[in-house]
Design a protein around this motif. Structure first.
Motif, PDB file in Angstrom:
ATOM      1  N   GLY A  19       0.836  -1.023   0.039  1.00 37.12           N
ATOM      2  CA  GLY A  19      -0.045   0.249  -0.139  1.00 37.12           C
ATOM      3  C   GLY A  19       0.990   1.236   0.002  1.00 37.12           C
ATOM      4  N   LYS A  20       0.209   2.412   0.095  1.00 42.93           N
ATOM      5  CA  LYS A  20       0.844   3.633  -0.074  1.00 42.93           C
ATOM      6  C   LYS A  20       1.783   3.887   1.153  1.00 42.93           C
ATOM      7  CE  LYS A  20      -2.379   7.359   1.338  1.00 42.93           C
ATOM      8  NZ  LYS A  20      -3.641   6.690   1.702  1.00 42.93           N
ATOM      9  N   ASP A  21       1.478   3.207   2.329  1.00 40.00           N
ATOM     10  CA  ASP A  21       2.233   3.559   3.646  1.00 40.00           C
ATOM     11  C   ASP A  21       3.455   2.256   3.484  1.00 40.00           C
ATOM     12  OD1 ASP A  21       0.319   5.314   4.279  1.00 40.00           O
ATOM     13  OD2 ASP A  21      -1.071   3.943   5.273  1.00 40.00           O
ATOM     14  N   ALA A  22       3.594   1.624   2.681  1.00 41.69           N
ATOM     15  CA  ALA A  22       4.726   0.598   2.445  1.00 41.69           C
ATOM     16  C   ALA A  22       5.883   1.251   3.104  1.00 41.69           C
ATOM     17  CB  ALA A  22       4.595  -0.002   1.124  1.00 41.69           C
ATOM     18  N   GLY A  23       6.701   0.342   3.943  1.00 43.64           N
ATOM     19  CA  GLY A  23       7.874   0.876   4.493  1.00 43.64           C
ATOM     20  C   GLY A  23       7.866   1.531   5.689  1.00 43.64           C
ATOM     21  N   SER A  24       6.611   1.921   6.097  1.00 41.23           N
ATOM     22  CA  SER A  24       6.469   2.790   7.318  1.00 41.23           C
ATOM     23  C   SER A  24       6.257   1.890   8.663  1.00 41.23           C
ATOM     24  CB  SER A  24       5.374   3.946   7.122  1.00 41.23           C
ATOM     25  OG  SER A  24       4.200   3.311   6.922  1.00 41.23           O
ATOM     26  N   TYR A  25       6.090   2.504   9.816  1.00 42.31           N
ATOM     27  CA  TYR A  25       5.897   1.561  10.933  1.00 42.31           C
ATOM     28  C   TYR A  25       4.454   2.169  11.521  1.00 42.31           C
ATOM     29  CZ  TYR A  25      10.321  -0.545  10.679  1.00 42.31           C
ATOM     30  OH  TYR A  25      11.476  -1.217  10.396  1.00 42.31           O
ATOM     31  N   ALA A  26       3.803   1.259  11.938  1.00 42.10           N
ATOM     32  CA  ALA A  26       2.462   1.724  12.727  1.00 42.10           C
ATOM     33  C   ALA A  26       2.520   0.672  13.861  1.00 42.10           C
ATOM     34  CB  ALA A  26       1.284   1.717  11.812  1.00 42.10           C
ATOM     35  N   VAL A  27       1.276   0.837  14.659  1.00 44.34           N
ATOM     36  CA  VAL A  27       1.048   0.092  15.924  1.00 44.34           C
ATOM     37  C   VAL A  27      -0.514  -0.419  15.703  1.00 44.34           C
ATOM     38  CG1 VAL A  27       0.635   0.184  18.359  1.00 44.34           C
ATOM     39  CG2 VAL A  27       2.364   1.622  17.206  1.00 44.34           C
ATOM     40  N   ILE A  28      -0.685  -1.745  15.959  1.00 41.02           N
ATOM     41  CA  ILE A  28      -1.870  -2.230  15.861  1.00 41.02           C
ATOM     42  C   ILE A  28      -2.797  -1.758  17.348  1.00 41.02           C
ATOM     43  CG2 ILE A  28      -3.230  -4.332  16.234  1.00 41.02           C
ATOM     44  CD1 ILE A  28      -0.849  -5.888  15.051  1.00 41.02           C
ATOM     45  N   ILE A  29      -3.866  -1.118  16.626  1.00 39.15           N
ATOM     46  CA  ILE A  29      -4.590  -0.639  17.671  1.00 39.15           C
ATOM     47  C   ILE A  29      -5.963  -1.496  17.962  1.00 39.15           C
ATOM     48  CG2 ILE A  29      -4.004   1.943  17.516  1.00 39.15           C
ATOM     49  CD1 ILE A  29      -6.540   2.663  16.004  1.00 39.15           C
ATOM     50  N   GLN A  30      -6.350  -2.315  17.037  1.00 43.95           N
ATOM     51  CA  GLN A  30      -7.574  -3.339  17.172  1.00 43.95           C
ATOM     52  C   GLN A  30      -7.337  -4.333  16.406  1.00 43.95           C
ATOM     53  OE1 GLN A  30     -11.312  -1.224  16.772  1.00 43.95           O
ATOM     54  NE2 GLN A  30     -12.440  -3.058  16.643  1.00 43.95           N
ATOM     55  N   VAL A  31      -7.696  -5.565  16.786  1.00 44.58           N
ATOM     56  CA  VAL A  31      -7.773  -6.735  16.014  1.00 44.58           C
ATOM     57  C   VAL A  31      -9.103  -7.160  15.556  1.00 44.58           C
ATOM     58  CG1 VAL A  31      -7.225  -9.337  15.876  1.00 44.58           C
ATOM     59  CG2 VAL A  31      -5.448  -7.815  17.253  1.00 44.58           C
ATOM     60  N   LEU A  32      -9.428  -7.049  14.232  1.00 44.19           N
ATOM     61  CA  LEU A  32     -10.892  -7.279  13.797  1.00 44.19           C
ATOM     62  C   LEU A  32     -11.105  -8.657  13.568  1.00 44.19           C
ATOM     63  CD1 LEU A  32     -10.860  -4.430  10.842  1.00 44.19           C
ATOM     64  CD2 LEU A  32     -11.786  -4.220  13.389  1.00 44.19           C
ATOM     65  N   ASP A  33     -10.346  -9.446  13.127  1.00 46.92           N
ATOM     66  CA  ASP A  33     -10.410 -10.821  13.199  1.00 46.92           C
ATOM     67  C   ASP A  33      -8.946 -11.441  12.915  1.00 46.92           C
ATOM     68  OD1 ASP A  33      -9.981 -10.801  10.330  1.00 46.92           O
ATOM     69  OD2 ASP A  33     -12.184 -10.432   9.985  1.00 46.92           O
ATOM     70  N   GLU A  34      -9.173 -12.700  12.283  1.00 46.13           N
ATOM     71  CA  GLU A  34      -7.764 -13.314  12.123  1.00 46.13           C
ATOM     72  C   GLU A  34      -6.878 -12.737  10.854  1.00 46.13           C
ATOM     73  OE1 GLU A  34     -10.723 -16.062  10.263  1.00 46.13           O
ATOM     74  OE2 GLU A  34     -10.570 -15.174  11.949  1.00 46.13           O
ATOM     75  N   ARG A  35      -7.641 -12.067  10.135  1.00 46.86           N
ATOM     76  CA  ARG A  35      -7.032 -11.538   8.849  1.00 46.86           C
ATOM     77  C   ARG A  35      -6.735 -10.039   9.072  1.00 46.86           C
ATOM     78  NH1 ARG A  35      -9.949 -12.827   3.687  1.00 46.86           N
ATOM     79  NH2 ARG A  35      -8.159 -11.291   2.903  1.00 46.86           N
ATOM     80  N   PHE A  36      -7.669  -9.399   9.578  1.00 46.72           N
ATOM     81  CA  PHE A  36      -7.636  -7.977   9.512  1.00 46.72           C
ATOM     82  C   PHE A  36      -7.263  -7.191  11.059  1.00 46.72           C
ATOM     83  CE2 PHE A  36     -10.021  -8.998   5.638  1.00 46.72           C
ATOM     84  CZ  PHE A  36      -9.078  -8.468   4.685  1.00 46.72           C
ATOM     85  N   VAL A  37      -6.465  -6.212  11.012  1.00 49.75           N
ATOM     86  CA  VAL A  37      -6.335  -5.475  11.817  1.00 49.75           C
ATOM     87  C   VAL A  37      -6.391  -3.869  11.794  1.00 49.75           C
ATOM     88  CG1 VAL A  37      -4.886  -7.148  13.068  1.00 49.75           C
ATOM     89  CG2 VAL A  37      -3.847  -5.396  11.616  1.00 49.75           C
ATOM     90  N   LEU A  38      -6.721  -3.299  12.687  1.00 50.13           N
ATOM     91  CA  LEU A  38      -6.500  -1.454  12.420  1.00 50.13           C
ATOM     92  C   LEU A  38      -5.150  -1.121  12.762  1.00 50.13           C
ATOM     93  CD1 LEU A  38     -10.138  -0.376  13.624  1.00 50.13           C
ATOM     94  CD2 LEU A  38      -9.118  -0.743  11.213  1.00 50.13           C
ATOM     95  N   VAL A  39      -4.653  -0.174  12.067  1.00 51.78           N
ATOM     96  CA  VAL A  39      -3.075   0.447  12.518  1.00 51.78           C
ATOM     97  C   VAL A  39      -3.491   1.784  12.506  1.00 51.78           C
ATOM     98  CG1 VAL A  39      -1.943  -1.925  11.772  1.00 51.78           C
ATOM     99  CG2 VAL A  39      -2.247   0.012  10.210  1.00 51.78           C
ATOM    100  N   ALA A  40      -2.503   2.358  13.119  1.00 52.02           N
ATOM    101  CA  ALA A  40      -2.360   3.849  13.368  1.00 52.02           C
ATOM    102  C   ALA A  40      -0.976   4.091  13.712  1.00 52.02           C
ATOM    103  CB  ALA A  40      -3.375   4.437  14.374  1.00 52.02           C
TER     104      ALA A  40
END
Length: 96
Positions: A19-40
């Motif tokens: 994605g356009k944020d490739a190479g950057s770092y983020a923190v997981i703030i929510q685990v939605l299910d086994e495949r998806f998380v929310l990062v910020a």
């Protein structure tokens, strides 16, 4: 080292691979299910505009920020400053 070595969990530092944020770092703030998380990251990607990411597009780092995890557990949110601090602290420890 496999991507499955570290489980997605709230407060875990991740490196974005796609994605356009490739190479950057983020923190997981929510685990939605086994495949998806929310990062910020508290900067370009703020808490209120967190990004839904496929865990396959993230490289889990061995660092979990206790500040972020505790804040999310206690209040259900975390400040952008705390996210920036967690990423900065983790990257200083890595040395890259």
């Amino acid at each position: 080292m496999s991507a499955l070595e570290y489980m997605p969990e709230i407060g875990r530092l991740v490196k974005v691979l796609r994605g356009k944020d490739a190479g950057s770092y983020a923190v997981i703030i929510q685990v939605l299910d086994e495949r998806f998380v929310l990062v910020a990251d508290g900067d370009k990607r703020r808490f209120d505009q967190s990004k839904k990411k496929n865990v396959l597009h993230l490289l889990m780092q061995p660092v979990v920020s206790p500040e972020v995890a505790d804040s999310m557990r206690e209040t259900g949110r975390v400040t952008n400053a705390k996210l920036r601090y967690a990423i900065q602290k983790a990257l200083q420890g890595k040395g890259d």
